[in-house]
Design a protein around this motif. Structure first.
Motif, PDB file in Angstrom:
ATOM      1  N   GLU A  68       0.805  -1.218   0.000  1.00  0.00           N
ATOM      2  CA  GLU A  68       0.000   0.000   0.000  1.00  0.00           C
ATOM      3  C   GLU A  68       0.841   1.272   0.000  1.00  0.00           C
ATOM      4  OE1 GLU A  68      -2.205  -0.987   3.463  1.00  0.00           O
ATOM      5  OE2 GLU A  68      -3.361  -2.557   2.447  1.00  0.00           O
ATOM      6  N   ASP A  96      -9.701  -0.681  -1.153  1.00  0.00           N
ATOM      7  CA  ASP A  96      -8.284  -0.988  -1.318  1.00  0.00           C
ATOM      8  C   ASP A  96      -7.464   0.215  -0.845  1.00  0.00           C
ATOM      9  OD1 ASP A  96      -5.698  -1.518  -2.129  1.00  0.00           O
ATOM     10  OD2 ASP A  96      -6.243  -2.105  -4.175  1.00  0.00           O
ATOM     11  N   LEU A  99      -5.096   2.367  -3.328  1.00  0.00           N
ATOM     12  CA  LEU A  99      -5.565   3.213  -4.431  1.00  0.00           C
ATOM     13  C   LEU A  99      -5.319   4.694  -4.168  1.00  0.00           C
ATOM     14  CD1 LEU A  99      -8.942   1.444  -5.317  1.00  0.00           C
ATOM     15  CD2 LEU A  99      -6.693   1.174  -6.392  1.00  0.00           C
ATOM     16  N   LYS A 102      -1.420   5.556  -4.206  1.00  0.00           N
ATOM     17  CA  LYS A 102      -0.863   5.488  -5.557  1.00  0.00           C
ATOM     18  C   LYS A 102      -1.350   6.639  -6.428  1.00  0.00           C
ATOM     19  CE  LYS A 102      -0.158   0.491  -5.441  1.00  0.00           C
ATOM     20  NZ  LYS A 102      -0.559  -0.835  -5.948  1.00  0.00           N
ATOM     21  N   GLU A 103      -2.637   6.990  -6.317  1.00  0.00           N
ATOM     22  CA  GLU A 103      -3.133   8.109  -7.102  1.00  0.00           C
ATOM     23  C   GLU A 103      -2.528   9.423  -6.606  1.00  0.00           C
ATOM     24  OE1 GLU A 103      -7.237  10.368  -8.518  1.00  0.00           O
ATOM     25  OE2 GLU A 103      -7.382   8.627  -7.177  1.00  0.00           O
ATOM     26  N   SER A 135      -9.723   8.989  -5.502  1.00  0.00           N
ATOM     27  CA  SER A 135      -9.924   7.669  -4.885  1.00  0.00           C
ATOM     28  C   SER A 135     -10.374   7.818  -3.440  1.00  0.00           C
ATOM     29  CB  SER A 135      -8.630   6.858  -4.930  1.00  0.00           C
ATOM     30  OG  SER A 135      -8.250   6.567  -6.247  1.00  0.00           O
TER      31      SER A 135
END
Length: 329
Positions: A68, A96, A99, A102-103, A135
């Motif tokens: 993560e 999740d 998400l 990462k975004e 997200s």
């Protein structure tokens, strides 16, 4: 990986001491060497360059998803590095946690070169990247930007961290922010949460030979500052140093008898074994299983500017095993 989502009504945090004595997982890891040189605008002063090595080890139970954590490295100006750590508590809501982190890093990576938008200010970059993230979830984050004159500007929300080591001595460290134990400040998709205004902003003057260590809390919850310094003393190559620190954190995280920074903090906050175990001389020990992201950079002077590309990386790997890349980014 923070465990708790910050809410208006504060909930009791959960201790996730789940160390094991052996790791049977084939953990994908990735190492990179990145040399980042600033452009030469002042002919009187040598330009500043970063040589950077990275290594990421996902949580053993999250290998298939790549963990993560997320991070990126850019050549903009003197160089930009950043790490985000998704808050694992979102998994309880079937979201999740990776998400959002990462975004967030993808947005920061795309925005960092826009001087009109960001003005080479790490706090503004956090604000813009956070606003562009759609997200659901939340994450802690840290951004560091190297100026051409050697000034490192840092902005951090939560418990990702950065250390600066000079001639074997730690001269600077960020301070984690938390609402309560295991619930750090975090950028969130919800209205209740932290923003760029809550970021701790710092500035450090770097000189040739200085070493920076940036990482998620998976590093700093499991490795003491003294261990970071001694590990760097044994590894002059930044890729090997990043790998060694990540592996040390991973080993400590699975050692149920290790008195980790995490377990020491837990005991200082009154979280310990039951009273009857204390009577028997027992105490809460053990590392913390987590995603581990490590970025190690060494400051060097470079005689000429280089044309470099920008990279964005997350914990998602193509295959198991360890891979190193070396060269000029």
């Amino acid at each position: 990986m923070a465990n708790s989502i910050y809410r208006a009504s504060v909930l009791q945090s959960q201790l996730l001491f789940r160390p094991s004595l052996s790791n049977k997982h084939s953990v994908p890891k990735k190492s990179n060497l990145l040399c980042i040189a600033s452009s030469q605008l002042n002919p009187i002063r040598s330009e500043v360059s970063f040589c950077i090595g990275t290594h990421l080890i996902p949580h053993p139970n999250k290998v298939d998803r790549g963990g993560e954590d997320a991070f990126f490295v850019s050549n903009i100006n003197g160089g930009v590095i950043a790490v985000a750590d998704g808050v694992s508590g979102w998994a309880e809501r079937n979201v999740d946690p990776s998400l959002f982190s990462k975004e967030l890093m993808a947005n920061a990576s795309s925005l960092v070169g826009d001087l009109k938008q960001v003005n080479y200010d790490p706090r503004i970059l956090i604000r813009k990247a956070h606003a562009a993230t759609s997200s659901t979830g939340s994450a802690t984050a840290i951004v560091a930007m190297l100026e051409k004159n050697g000034t490192l500007k840092v902005a951090s929300v939560g418990d990702c961290g950065l250390r600066v080591i000079r001639k074997g001595q730690m001269i600077f460290s960020t301070t984690p922010q938390e609402h309560y134990f295991d619930c750090p400040y975090q950028l969130s998709s919800e209205l209740i949460g932290q923003t760029y205004l809550d970021a701790v902003v710092s500035s450090v003057e770097l000189v040739e030979g200085d070493i920076i260590v940036m990482g998620s809390d998976g590093l700093f919850d499991n490795v003491f500052d003294g261990e970071i310094v001694s590990t760097l003393a044994r590894h002059s190559d930044v890729v090997e140093a990043a790998k060694a620190l990540a592996n040390l954190a991973s080993n400590h995280s699975m050692d149920s008898r290790f008195e980790s920074p995490y377990s020491l903090e837990a005991r200082s906050k009154g979280l310990d074994v039951p009273f009857w175990k204390k009577i028997l001389g027992m105490k809460l020990t053990g590392g913390k299983l987590d995603d581990i992201t490590v970025i190690v950079g060494q400051v060097v002077t470079s005689p000429a500017a280089a044309s470099l590309n920008q990279v964005q990386m997350t914990g998602k790997m193509e295959e198991a095993g360890s891979s190193d890349t070396r060269g000029l980014l």
